[in-house]
Design an enzyme around this catalytic site. Structure first.
Site, mmCIF file in Angstrom:
data_model
loop_
_atom_site.group_PDB
_atom_site.id
_atom_site.type_symbol
_atom_site.label_atom_id
_atom_site.label_comp_id
_atom_site.label_asym_id
_atom_site.label_seq_id
_atom_site.Cartn_x
_atom_site.Cartn_y
_atom_site.Cartn_z
ATOM 1 C CB ALA B 225 33.289 39.240 35.507
ATOM 2 C CG HIS B 226 28.574 39.233 37.342
ATOM 3 N ND1 HIS B 226 27.799 38.893 38.414
ATOM 4 C CD2 HIS B 226 29.561 39.843 37.732
ATOM 5 C CE1 HIS B 226 28.121 39.608 39.383
ATOM 6 N NE2 HIS B 226 29.349 40.056 39.059
ATOM 7 C CG ASN B 227 25.886 42.310 35.275
ATOM 8 O OD1 ASN B 227 25.173 41.666 34.822
ATOM 9 N ND2 ASN B 227 26.260 42.182 36.505
#
Lengths: 327, 327, 327
Positions: B225-227
């Site tokens: 997922a993001h980050n």
């Protein structure tokens, strides 16, 4: 949709049309509940018999045991196994309506000149078929499917969009804290009548082939690791996964999101429940399960906290038993 | 397959060839059990030593400790770490057989004119490389890979079919019962020597970048997922998932179908077992597990039903203990 | 990135700019912690208020309650819901920077002549849109998306790379140990403002349609089986899965890797925790969980072994209680 007459259906598929006219036109296949007067429906599970009388369907497919109940309502087709008969009706329907029909190699597909594609196979838009791959008769790659180098599909297979057959298996040696790639030199060998769901991945073997036998059905987003062997007519539901070198028998069912770890062997006729993690080999047919029961969050929190002390609880029970015996 | 001589192998990779001739021709790499007289095999796990004597292999790669046992059987190559040596043999083999070789940008790939692709990189059929993306030297996108806007891959990466790098992270604000999209303005930054399995997804960061460090190995159907930040030489097996903003250390292993929730931090050298759900940060190296044990379905049903009363059972044990003390 | 002035932002989105100049140039959006003097940041969760004073951001978006604290530091934009305001800033930012902009049908996409694509829709590279599919106004298929025969997307949808809409649902009748395919004659019907993450699959219905209502947000690698119905504004996180014919209400959230088995009904406002398996219908709003708690491996082994005897432990407690009563 153009209409299909009841007579066409029994001519093509057998079964006895009773209490109705062969000329009746069918424009839809529908469940009992929502079927209108232009629809053919079916009743296979006796549990839903109560829906029969109220159904508006033009005709209902039933088994011999429900013939009278069905006739009391109106037209019916009697067949030994109404669910199988219904399955055949959907196939006839699709054919007659010309749905999903594609033939040959779509011009946007990238097929290597050293791949072998049977003239009756169909390779959909934006598929990739690599060098030495073999695609058997009447096999259909939907769209955006990759079949890697030297991988083989048998006859009458259906491969849905996004499937990747023959990516490298996940194999590395460990050296000084880093991973050294083990090139995956095997391929994937898929039998006849195999169906593979969207975005499912079947990796090539490390040295020998990953094997999917005849009649296997794989749903979407499944992971089949390298050197796995799946026996004929086994079915696996969505998001399930099989780790490397595991051998699954014939006629097994693996429910959704179940996981089977590597280097195991599962006998024929083994049935794994949803979300179950198989961590050891299974030599006896049967149903196997391991799922944490859902609860409302507050109750779960209490039980889960206690679970982490379960072994100690057992010790406390043992102590109580000892005391009691002692007393 | 064309033959490779044993002499070629030790010339290229080192190791001592003993009890055999450099001119012996090898036509396959194979496991001990199935190796024939034209095959090179290896023995790295002493557990399988019993298979050594019976193997028909033309030559077996072994460690120094097994030199005598191996020589008693026939030809062997002695190397400090036979599994790493074998890994290098598979790499040599692939190169010599010309397997998987592609170079440059396949004409069916869609590469944005403002993307930067190193001349030694290879972009396979039907890949998409968007504006501002950077693909490093010797990196290989297999087929049907998407690399999104401004995402960067280092050198010598391998990206398998269907991978999506740089789709939007899953970010929304909530307003009056509806979701308001948070545009994902970061990108994905991938180091050197990273391998990414088929149909795996690595989302772009919301404001800053999602980062995959050097030497990370990701299997198929993984969700990053993001980050997220994954430390160097960490390996994740198929169907595992990492939720947003979690930071995983270096040299970790995440087994198949394990899940790590968002906003956590895992130290270096943490090992997560298959199907385990990591719900809190882990600051100490070690092996962590949380899997419901599989059982036959009937036994599971009884135990699972009891599990939902576990907290009450604990209270009953406490009561018994009190009574006893009281008595 | 070109600069955006604070004045432009409040002109476009409202909110009060305080303690700063409309002419201040913003070159980045950034979290409080890493924001430099050219960045706009935000504070929505009061938990992070301690980061406010130390932040180097040029300006911080805050709610009315934090106006004074923010002004003590420097420039701020005061908005009723700072997180929603920030979401709108990201949208404005993306538009002003010209990120991700594509229009029309990319020449590499394969769009059937009998598909209907709205002139404001955008179909990215290497997408496949099959016969009879309908793509609504301002809907965007990123790249390598398949939209199958007769499937429909509403307006303003975003579909990320690798998504497969309208592959066959997994339906078979069983006959003599083999599987007979039930052709999937329904389609997929997707409402307005739906977002679908990378490599997610939504299968077509068997007889009727699979339905995704307005405002639903699906993350990556999700499996939506045939005949599923998802109510408006429900959000599902990565790797979750819904089996056939299940109906999920409106405004639900399904966390990552959760699974919902088939033929269930979930009420509105149901929230399912990560990795939870929903095995029965849920008629009341609330949070539901079922996750095996992670532990270090040695403790897990002891507790898991005891778990397999849990029912017997309960019997032993009962026996102790009986004995005690008896005494």
């Amino acid at each position: 949709m153009s209409a299909v007459r009841l007579g066409q259906i029994v001519e093509a598929l057998g079964g006895e049309l009773q209490g109705g006219s062969p000329g009746t036109e069918i424009r839809r296949l529908a469940p009992l509940e929502t079927a209108g007067g232009d629809a053919l429906s079916f009743l296979s599970n006796p549990r839903y018999q109560s829906q029969l009388a109220a159904s508006q369907a033009a005709c209902v497919i039933v088994g011999p045991a429900l013939r009278d109940a069905a006739l009391a309502r109106g037209a019916c087709i009697v067949a030994p196994d109404p669910y199988v008969y219904f399955a055949r009706v959907t196939q006839l329907w699709k054919r007659l309506q010309g749905l999903g029909a594609t033939v040959g190699i779509h011009p946007s597909a990238v097929v290597h000149e050293e791949a072998q594609v049977h003239p009756t196979a169909s390779i959909g838009p934006l598929c990739v078929v690599e060098r030495g791959a073999v695609i058997g008769a009447h096999t259909r790659l939907a769209s955006r499917v990759t079949v890697g180098e030297r991988c083989r599909l048998g006859e009458r297979c259906i491969v849905h969009p996004g499937v990747v057959i023959g990516a490298d298996g996940f194999g590395f040696a460990h050296e000084g804290g880093q991973w050294v790639k083990i090139e995956q030199l095997g391929a994937v060998r898929i039998g006849h009548d195999v169906e593979i769901g969207a975005n499912t991945c079947i990796d090539r073997g490390a040295l020998e082939d990953t094997v999917i036998e005849d009649g296997v059905k794989l749903d979407n987003l499944i992971q089949i690791a390298h050197n796995v062997h799946i026996g004929r007519h086994t079915a696996m539901a969505g998001c399930s996964a099989v780790a490397g070198s595991t051998k699954i028998g014939a006629h097994c069912t693996i429910a959704g999101a179940a996981s089977i770890v590597g280097h195991l062997e599962l006998a024929d006729n083994v049935h794994i429940s949803t979300n179950t993690v198989v961590t050891h080999s299974i030599s006896r047919p049967g149903q196997y399960t391991g799922v944490f029961p859902m609860d409302d969050n507050a109750r779960w929190e209490k039980n889960a906290a206690t679970l982490r002390q379960l072994h100690r609880l057992r010790e406390r029970i043992k102590a109580l038993e000892q005391t009691h015996k002692g007393g």
